[in-house]
Design a protein around this motif. Sequence first.
Motif, mmCIF file in Angstrom:
data_model
loop_
_atom_site.group_PDB
_atom_site.id
_atom_site.type_symbol
_atom_site.label_atom_id
_atom_site.label_comp_id
_atom_site.label_asym_id
_atom_site.label_seq_id
_atom_site.Cartn_x
_atom_site.Cartn_y
_atom_site.Cartn_z
ATOM 1 N N VAL A 55 0.836 -1.201 0.000
ATOM 2 C CA VAL A 55 0.000 0.000 0.000
ATOM 3 C C VAL A 55 0.873 1.254 0.000
ATOM 4 N N MET A 56 1.848 1.316 0.900
ATOM 5 C CA MET A 56 2.688 2.510 0.984
ATOM 6 C C MET A 56 3.538 2.701 -0.273
ATOM 7 N N ALA A 57 4.022 1.621 -0.844
ATOM 8 C CA ALA A 57 4.809 1.745 -2.085
ATOM 9 C C ALA A 57 3.952 2.353 -3.190
ATOM 10 N N ALA A 58 2.723 1.875 -3.318
ATOM 11 C CA ALA A 58 1.829 2.389 -4.354
ATOM 12 C C ALA A 58 1.450 3.842 -4.081
ATOM 13 N N LEU A 59 1.121 4.148 -2.839
ATOM 14 C CA LEU A 59 0.755 5.529 -2.503
ATOM 15 C C LEU A 59 1.919 6.488 -2.735
ATOM 16 N N LYS A 60 3.125 6.056 -2.411
ATOM 17 C CA LYS A 60 4.299 6.896 -2.654
ATOM 18 C C LYS A 60 4.518 7.113 -4.152
ATOM 19 N N PHE A 105 -5.361 16.324 -6.725
ATOM 20 C CA PHE A 105 -4.707 15.014 -6.766
ATOM 21 C C PHE A 105 -3.410 15.051 -5.964
ATOM 22 N N ARG A 106 -2.621 16.104 -6.154
ATOM 23 C CA ARG A 106 -1.375 16.260 -5.388
ATOM 24 C C ARG A 106 -1.647 16.276 -3.887
ATOM 25 N N THR A 107 -2.615 17.087 -3.494
ATOM 26 C CA THR A 107 -2.949 17.222 -2.073
ATOM 27 C C THR A 107 -3.411 15.894 -1.486
ATOM 28 N N ASP A 108 -4.296 15.209 -2.198
ATOM 29 C CA ASP A 108 -4.855 13.962 -1.670
ATOM 30 C C ASP A 108 -3.843 12.822 -1.641
ATOM 31 N N THR A 109 -2.949 12.762 -2.644
ATOM 32 C CA THR A 109 -1.939 11.700 -2.595
ATOM 33 C C THR A 109 -0.928 11.977 -1.489
ATOM 34 N N ALA A 110 -0.568 13.238 -1.293
ATOM 35 C CA ALA A 110 0.356 13.588 -0.206
ATOM 36 C C ALA A 110 -0.278 13.268 1.145
ATOM 37 N N ALA A 111 -1.570 13.547 1.288
ATOM 38 C CA ALA A 111 -2.271 13.245 2.538
ATOM 39 C C ALA A 111 -2.342 11.741 2.770
ATOM 40 N N ALA A 112 -2.537 10.975 1.715
ATOM 41 C CA ALA A 112 -2.602 9.513 1.851
ATOM 42 C C ALA A 112 -1.267 8.956 2.326
ATOM 43 N N VAL A 113 -0.184 9.472 1.781
ATOM 44 C CA VAL A 113 1.145 9.032 2.222
ATOM 45 C C VAL A 113 1.371 9.441 3.673
#
Length: 146
Positions: A55-60, A105-113
């Motif tokens: 999960v973390m690899a994909a989110l990163k 998209f940038r904000t949400d992916t950064a928040a997910a990580v």
Amino acid sequence: MKRLVLALSALALAGTAAFADPIAERQAIMKANGKALKSIAGIAKGAEPFDADVVMAALKTLNDDAQKIDVAKLFPEGTETGGDTTASPKIWEDMEGFQKAVEKFRTDTAAAVAASPADLDAFKAEFGKVSQNCGSCHETFRIKKG
């Protein structure tokens, strides 16, 4: 020694030239995003067991790629029709709206990580936000294939 320097220079130039084409560069980013999403979609659906490392690899990857999306550089005037692209003309008609979608998209992916989901429920919440970005952007700013 001169040959080594020349060889390294040629390789560097070739690598740079490969991404001098904004259509090819944005397609490479989107392809990597698709691969990353696919690697965790089964987990989100409950078809595969939760694996925090996967999960973390994909989110990163998604976050790193989101940060690479420079709208001005990757979607300049003239690339809406050139080459094999599924980018919709709506991008150029509503560049401000497209920029906002990319920023979300940038904000949400950064928040997910940053959330670093440690279990399935936490992951699903983050995955939902990130994948919703992909879907809504593709719905508005991408031409459907076939």
